[in-house]
Design an enzyme around this catalytic site. Sequence first.
Site, PDB file in Angstrom:
ATOM      1  N   PRO A  54      -8.841  -1.391  11.081  1.00  0.00           N
ATOM      2  CA  PRO A  54      -9.533  -2.442  10.256  1.00  0.00           C
ATOM      3  C   PRO A  54      -8.262  -2.981   9.173  1.00  0.00           C
ATOM      4  O   PRO A  54      -7.524  -1.922   8.980  1.00  0.00           O
ATOM      5  CB  PRO A  54     -10.584  -1.599   9.479  1.00  0.00           C
ATOM      6  N   ASP A  55      -8.792  -4.200   8.777  1.00  0.00           N
ATOM      7  CA  ASP A  55      -7.591  -4.482   7.703  1.00  0.00           C
ATOM      8  C   ASP A  55      -8.397  -4.380   6.339  1.00  0.00           C
ATOM      9  O   ASP A  55      -9.465  -4.869   6.015  1.00  0.00           O
ATOM     10  CB  ASP A  55      -7.535  -5.918   7.855  1.00  0.00           C
ATOM     11  N   ILE A  56      -7.884  -3.384   5.566  1.00  0.00           N
ATOM     12  CA  ILE A  56      -8.621  -3.078   4.520  1.00  0.00           C
ATOM     13  C   ILE A  56      -8.521  -3.909   3.362  1.00  0.00           C
ATOM     14  O   ILE A  56      -9.679  -4.455   2.713  1.00  0.00           O
ATOM     15  CB  ILE A  56      -8.027  -1.747   3.853  1.00  0.00           C
ATOM     16  N   ASP A 109      -1.242  -0.919  11.455  1.00  0.00           N
ATOM     17  CA  ASP A 109      -1.840  -1.977  12.105  1.00  0.00           C
ATOM     18  C   ASP A 109      -2.671  -1.394  13.228  1.00  0.00           C
ATOM     19  O   ASP A 109      -3.757  -2.103  13.660  1.00  0.00           O
ATOM     20  CB  ASP A 109      -1.103  -3.028  12.458  1.00  0.00           C
ATOM     21  N   ASN A 151       4.521   5.600   9.177  1.00  0.00           N
ATOM     22  CA  ASN A 151       5.867   4.631   8.961  1.00  0.00           C
ATOM     23  C   ASN A 151       6.505   5.153   7.738  1.00  0.00           C
ATOM     24  O   ASN A 151       6.206   6.252   6.989  1.00  0.00           O
ATOM     25  CB  ASN A 151       5.021   3.086   8.464  1.00  0.00           C
ATOM     26  N   LYS A 181      -5.745 -13.231   4.211  1.00  0.00           N
ATOM     27  CA  LYS A 181      -6.354 -12.000   3.840  1.00  0.00           C
ATOM     28  C   LYS A 181      -7.539 -12.530   2.744  1.00  0.00           C
ATOM     29  O   LYS A 181      -8.113 -11.329   2.593  1.00  0.00           O
ATOM     30  CB  LYS A 181      -5.515 -11.025   3.349  1.00  0.00           C
ATOM     31  N   LYS A 236       0.094 -14.684   4.247  1.00  0.00           N
ATOM     32  CA  LYS A 236      -0.840 -13.584   4.169  1.00  0.00           C
ATOM     33  C   LYS A 236      -2.051 -13.584   3.031  1.00  0.00           C
ATOM     34  O   LYS A 236      -3.076 -13.208   3.182  1.00  0.00           O
ATOM     35  CB  LYS A 236       0.106 -12.281   3.910  1.00  0.00           C
ATOM     36  N   LYS A 248      -3.048  18.759  23.366  1.00  0.00           N
ATOM     37  CA  LYS A 248      -1.612  18.195  23.361  1.00  0.00           C
ATOM     38  C   LYS A 248      -1.469  17.597  24.525  1.00  0.00           C
ATOM     39  O   LYS A 248      -1.744  17.933  25.789  1.00  0.00           O
ATOM     40  CB  LYS A 248      -0.679  19.453  23.340  1.00  0.00           C
ATOM     41  N   PHE A 283      -0.395  -6.594  -0.920  1.00  0.00           N
ATOM     42  CA  PHE A 283       1.284  -6.559  -0.847  1.00  0.00           C
ATOM     43  C   PHE A 283       1.512  -7.177   0.489  1.00  0.00           C
ATOM     44  O   PHE A 283       1.059  -7.077   1.317  1.00  0.00           O
ATOM     45  CB  PHE A 283       1.834  -5.258  -0.691  1.00  0.00           C
TER      46      PHE A 283
HETATM   47  N1  CTP Z   1      -3.159  -3.960   4.805  1.00  0.00           N
HETATM   48  C1  CTP Z   1      -4.456  -3.401   4.842  1.00  0.00           C
HETATM   49  N2  CTP Z   1      -4.941  -2.749   6.270  1.00  0.00           N
HETATM   50  C2  CTP Z   1      -4.384  -3.027   7.040  1.00  0.00           C
HETATM   51  C3  CTP Z   1      -2.886  -3.599   7.335  1.00  0.00           C
HETATM   52  C4  CTP Z   1      -2.441  -4.227   5.754  1.00  0.00           C
HETATM   53  O1  CTP Z   1      -5.113  -3.210   4.046  1.00  0.00           O
HETATM   54  N3  CTP Z   1      -4.523  -2.620   8.383  1.00  0.00           N
HETATM   55  C5  CTP Z   1      -2.517  -4.594   3.653  1.00  0.00           C
HETATM   56  C6  CTP Z   1      -1.522  -3.727   3.043  1.00  0.00           C
HETATM   57  O2  CTP Z   1      -1.909  -2.989   2.009  1.00  0.00           O
HETATM   58  C7  CTP Z   1      -0.805  -4.937   2.376  1.00  0.00           C
HETATM   59  C8  CTP Z   1      -1.254  -6.353   3.066  1.00  0.00           C
HETATM   60  O3  CTP Z   1      -2.335  -5.896   3.932  1.00  0.00           O
HETATM   61  O4  CTP Z   1      -1.621  -5.146   1.032  1.00  0.00           O
HETATM   62  C9  CTP Z   1       0.013  -6.712   3.944  1.00  0.00           C
HETATM   63  O5  CTP Z   1       0.394  -5.700   4.689  1.00  0.00           O
HETATM   64  P1  CTP Z   1       1.751  -5.829   5.814  1.00  0.00           P
HETATM   65  O6  CTP Z   1       1.962  -4.743   6.489  1.00  0.00           O
HETATM   66  O7  CTP Z   1       2.818  -6.603   4.912  1.00  0.00           O
HETATM   67  O8  CTP Z   1       1.147  -6.990   6.741  1.00  0.00           O
HETATM   68  P2  CTP Z   1       0.326  -6.927   8.070  1.00  0.00           P
HETATM   69  O9  CTP Z   1      -1.190  -7.226   7.698  1.00  0.00           O
HETATM   70  O10 CTP Z   1       0.336  -5.526   8.566  1.00  0.00           O
HETATM   71  O11 CTP Z   1       1.083  -7.976   8.788  1.00  0.00           O
HETATM   72  P3  CTP Z   1       2.226  -7.672   9.664  1.00  0.00           P
HETATM   73  O12 CTP Z   1       2.403  -6.305  10.142  1.00  0.00           O
HETATM   74  O13 CTP Z   1       2.293  -8.609  10.875  1.00  0.00           O
HETATM   75  O14 CTP Z   1       3.676  -8.360   8.679  1.00  0.00           O
END
Ligand code: CTP
Length: 408
Positions: free
Chosen positions: A310-312, A282, A214, A348, A344, A292, A330
């Site tokens: 995983p959501d860190i 995500d 991204n 979270k 969020k 390839k 954030f």
């Molecule tokens: N984050 C994380 N791990 C992920 C996704 C997000 O740690 N796999 C953390 C980001 O570092 C940030 C927060 O979650 O602190 C929110 O990230 P954001 O991209 O705004 O939200 P998402 O949880 O990805 O939700 P969405 O994309 O649906 O807005």
Amino acid sequence: MDECVVIKGKRILLIISGGIAAYKGPDLVRRLRERGASVRCVLTAGGAKFVSPLALSTVSGDKVYQELFSLIDEREIGHIELSRDADILVVAPASANILAKMVQGQADDIATTALLATDKPVVVAPAMNIRMWEHAATQVNVAALRSRGVTTLGPAEGDMACGEYGMGRMLEPVEIADALEAFFRDRERLSGRRALVTSGPTLEAIDPVRYITNRSSGKQGHAIASALAQLGTETTLVSGPTREPDPTGVRVIHVESARQMLNACEGTLPVDVAVFAAAVSDWRAAMEASGKIKKRPGETTTTLDLVENPDILATISSAGNRRPQLVVGFAAETDDVIDNAARKLEAKGCDWIVANDISKAAGTFGGVANTVHLISRDGVENWPRLSKATVGERLAKRIAQRLTEAND
Ligand code: CTP
């Protein structure tokens, strides 16, 4: 904590460079000494055109250092000793010229030599004509110094000696003294503390040549890590691929994917505070192809299977007794910024969310400025549009305050 106690007994090396604001030097020395600090002055050749060494030595009660190759000065105290003996180096006023020399690492007089020879905190209070301040060269120099851990105070907006009005005026001596007090206070609050910051995008491989990523530049996360380190926090930055230089005084772990980022973060625990500024992907490819992926003849559409990363932030927020005392997430949003961010915070399980508007019109992604809202369970603080470096500094100060309150 009584603020004056914090600055009392501190040894300040005050470097006065060439600019009309140098005439405020003696006043600055007095303000610092009346708060209990000791001040030793270094005066550049340019600075000496605007303020006399006699005035500075009278108010500081010490010799004023002007010559790099003076036999007498070197016998009394060498340029290395000057910075070794200080708790902090303050350049006020900092001209465009001395800022440029600091970036280059030039050491052609006693001021720049002391600045190059130091491992102490360095604070600069820029003062110059508005066009010199706004010039791309100065802005790049200031950004480079900040990323190397130099703290900037001001400049302020106002009437200038050159007859113009605008940004470039040195902060008043009392404002500089207040800012130095706050700096020492925050350092005291954060000393011995450990911080973890994530930054940048993640990169999720599809095959050996392609990946999902991204537009995150890493500027904000890097600025936060740098600001926390400037305030004396032992800081680890876990960064996805960015063009940002590693901030000075920060341990940096370079990673690519979200899973690597999570592993690196877990490896730094325990920490007192964790700030998750990275734009983590995500999703990742369900299967990373070892070769390839080839386009098949006649193929006009294709699909890519993705699985959730995983959501860190959520993982570290629920890390039980390893959970940091303060967890900051954030929220990058394009619509309904505050409502989405507040959701969020709950989803979270973190303590604060820094919400930022990343719609194209806001120019946040990749840009140098950011408009953020700090959301906690106590409410919403709307911050003005600030440079990402300033957002980092402000957040670091709020963290220092919060960690102290929590321990009181
Ligand atoms: N984050 C994380 N791990 C992920 C996704 C997000 O740690 N796999 C953390 C980001 O570092 C940030 C927060 O979650 O602190 C929110 O990230 P954001 O991209 O705004 O939200 P998402 O949880 O990805 O939700 P969405 O994309 O649906 O807005």
